[in-house]
Motif scaffolding. Structure first.
Motif, short mmCIF file in Angstrom:
data_model
loop_
_atom_site.label_atom_id
_atom_site.label_comp_id
_atom_site.label_asym_id
_atom_site.label_seq_id
_atom_site.Cartn_x
_atom_site.Cartn_y
_atom_site.Cartn_z
N HIS A 1 -18.70 50.65 -30.22
CA HIS A 1 -19.70 50.30 -29.20
C HIS A 1 -20.53 49.09 -29.68
N LEU B 1 -18.35 46.01 -29.54
CA LEU B 1 -18.22 45.56 -28.16
C LEU B 1 -19.45 44.75 -27.75
N PHE C 1 -19.58 41.43 -29.54
CA PHE C 1 -18.65 40.47 -28.95
C PHE C 1 -19.23 39.90 -27.65
N THR D 1 -19.65 47.85 -18.54
CA THR D 1 -19.57 49.29 -18.78
C THR D 1 -20.98 49.84 -18.94
N PRO E 1 -24.37 51.67 -20.57
CA PRO E 1 -25.11 51.20 -21.76
C PRO E 1 -24.80 51.98 -23.04
N LEU E 2 -24.42 53.24 -22.93
CA LEU E 2 -24.28 54.06 -24.14
C LEU E 2 -22.84 54.11 -24.65
N PRO E 3 -22.67 54.49 -25.94
CA PRO E 3 -21.31 54.61 -26.48
C PRO E 3 -20.47 55.60 -25.68
N PRO F 1 -13.46 59.28 -28.52
CA PRO F 1 -13.50 58.54 -29.79
C PRO F 1 -12.76 57.20 -29.77
N ASP G 1 -14.47 53.23 -26.85
CA ASP G 1 -15.09 51.92 -27.05
C ASP G 1 -14.12 50.91 -27.65
N HIS G 2 -13.19 51.40 -28.46
CA HIS G 2 -12.16 50.50 -29.02
C HIS G 2 -11.31 49.92 -27.88
N LEU H 1 -12.25 49.65 -24.75
CA LEU H 1 -13.10 48.75 -23.96
C LEU H 1 -13.24 47.39 -24.65
N LEU H 2 -13.38 47.42 -25.97
CA LEU H 2 -13.49 46.17 -26.74
C LEU H 2 -12.24 45.33 -26.54
N ARG H 3 -11.07 45.97 -26.65
CA ARG H 3 -9.82 45.24 -26.50
C ARG H 3 -9.63 44.77 -25.06
N PHE I 1 -12.01 43.98 -23.02
CA PHE I 1 -12.90 42.83 -22.83
C PHE I 1 -12.28 41.58 -23.46
N LYS I 2 -11.73 41.74 -24.66
CA LYS I 2 -11.05 40.61 -25.32
C LYS I 2 -9.94 40.06 -24.41
N ASN J 1 -23.84 45.41 -19.94
CA ASN J 1 -23.99 46.71 -20.60
C ASN J 1 -25.21 47.46 -20.08
N SER K 1 0.20 47.02 -33.85
CA SER K 1 -0.66 45.85 -34.01
C SER K 1 -0.08 44.93 -35.08
#
Lengths: 327, 327
Positions: free
Chosen positions: A17, A20, A23, B5, B7-9, B13, B16-17, B19-21, B23-24, B41, B311
């Motif tokens: 989080h 994210l 970033f 997304t 505001p909170l984590p 589990p 968020d990983h 979501l990060l990817r 977004f990338k 956020n 990966s």
């Protein structure tokens, strides 16, 4: 701007989080200032992991972007906290590498020598042959070489404060600069004139104080609080400069927003933070820094937080008196 | 492009990983195609949460970006899987809203009417007064109104397949288009000519097949496999078009990469995925789609995966024969 993290999810439940949001913070800065951003989730070389991963990544980014003069590396745990700050690239015309550091700790006698003499969390590399050569030499001290452990011993002997036995990119760079100053040091600028990266502990409790200062300034100068399109952010940033200078708020001074706040030692992803402070302090301060940066962006969308520790935002009335809104 | 997304984590589990990817992935597409991206956020209005959050966000983005003609909303669980696809904006000159959907299910008789008659996971809104008015009308069916529950009843009566009692943005939009077709429907384009969003289940097991097709094509046409600067991606994308057409790989056909793959029903953040498939299937397929998109980007940096579920990347030799490399 080039940044990235490891391919797998974080062990720390709030880690991804924070990555994210960190970033997003970088994407925001790049949108406002007009630069491209590339995030990597892979290791381009299977042996070049952890802090060594940035080297092949920077090299590849140089090749894929021949139109780009400067590559700016940013660690995932570094946060832009002044969205209006412009990198003073014109002052680096005689240099190819710009990194936050101190002359005496990098080039000085053994007593001052420290593995924190410079910080590789946020630095600039010119896209040129010199940099390609440096990356090659630098990489030779990393996990690719059969003499990896030997290099570890050399570095721990030179840097008494280096806390782990294997080579890291930061100590290795200091070693190269010191040993071959004519070759590498001459073209390297140790930047200390603004916060190319600022140790987050130095900012504890200071963000709120800075916000109030900027608000007071905007109460005096109405043009600075004018609601404006995001594309005009650079223009409004330049408009603010002389007013900041008049108050003595130049880089490194108390009133000025720090450019980049670096959560070094926090290790948001592994959660194995430096034992000299609590993990909780790390995550709370990182959230504050992210919100501090985010508020500078959100305001152009018409919103702002009243409190840096929350994600609750309020609508900003047109040309509102700051004093009534925030106090 | 506007996305975001909560505001909170995430509770999940790996949420968020992902979501990060994701977004990338969006940042990559925007860098290649030259558009800006804004990630939120926060909830701009405390009551407008969940799927309703996009409405005030789109409105604010319109205001902050008067220079922008189109706002493209993308859900966090939507992934760009064709980095070369260009939105055919010229064909929307008479419309202000473009959304993936089917005429008969939106405007047709009651039997065909479905809350999935269109999908609000990825849609385009023209930055104009008509859209501002639509957003205002649309918002009136959301959590801001005192008649929120009443609207829920109206919508569940109209859409027999709507699975939850309170109003959602998707059903509400169909309701508006159907009830006031002259006012809203006339300026709305229900796009079905390419995958403005494609249900991920339709893509199960198909990404690998598409990769082999594109590789075969590049074995025939050497100019398409030339290593090139990222800034020339649009040019090379256009170069590929006639060759794709010659093979019959037009949008919606089997050989062509889908533009956007939408992991609707997966809910990566809450983990409360649709019970008709396993969560594992969701995360694995999402990773594949992300890697499929990422490979198209990484190749310009000189790397590619041999397997979509990993990966682990490999260096691509200059002008390599695809057949030896991948098989």
């Amino acid at each position: 701007m080039v940044t990235g993290t490891q391919p797998l999810p974080c062990k720390n439940p709030v880690g991804d989080h924070l990555l994210l949001r960190s970033f997003k913070n970088k994407v925001d800065y790049c949108r406002l200032q007009g630069c491209d951003v590339f995030y990597s989730n892979v290791y381009l070389h299977p042996k070049m992991d952890s802090y060594w991963a940035k080297l092949p990544l920077i090299r590849s980014a140089m090749m894929a972007h021949p139109e780009v003069e400067w590559i700016w590396w940013m660690d995932a745990d570094a946060v832009v906290t002044d969205m209006e700050f412009k990198l003073p690239l014109e002052s680096y015309k005689d240099h190819n590498l710009v990194v936050h550091g101190w002359d005496n700790m990098v080039y000085g006698d053994n007593e001052n020598k420290s593995w924190t003499g410079l910080n590789t969390g946020s630095y600039l590399v010119r896209n040129c042959q010199w940099s390609m050569d440096l990356l090659q030499e630098w990489s030779k001290m990393g996990p690719l070489t059969s003499e990896y452990e030997k290099w570890g011993k050399i570095l721990t002997t030179m840097f008494k404060d280096k806390p782990f036995p294997l080579p890291d990119d930061q100590s290795s760079l200091i070693y190269l600069l010191y040993k071959e100053r004519t070759k590498w040091g001459k073209k390297t600028y140790l930047e200390g004139g603004y916060e190319l990266e600022c140790y987050w502990v130095a900012m504890l409790g200071r963000f709120e104080e800075i916000i109030f200062g900027y608000n007071d300034l905007e109460e005096d100068v109405s043009s600075l609080r004018r609601r404006h399109a995001e594309k005009l952010s650079k223009y409004y940033g330049e408009l603010r400069e002389p007013h900041l200078k008049k108050r003595g708020w130049v880089p490194l001074s108390k009133g000025k927003r720090p450019f980049v706040t670096h959560f070094t030692g926090c290790q948001p992803c592994s959660g194995n933070h430096n034992p000299s402070y609590k993990g909780e302090t790390c995550w709370k301060e990182m959230e504050k820094a992210l919100n501090f940066g985010d508020d500078q962006v959100l305001r152009k969308y018409g919103f702002i937080r009243k409190n840096l520790s929350t994600s609750y935002v309020h609508e900003v009335p047109f040309d509102y008196p700051w004093s009534n809104f925030l106090r």
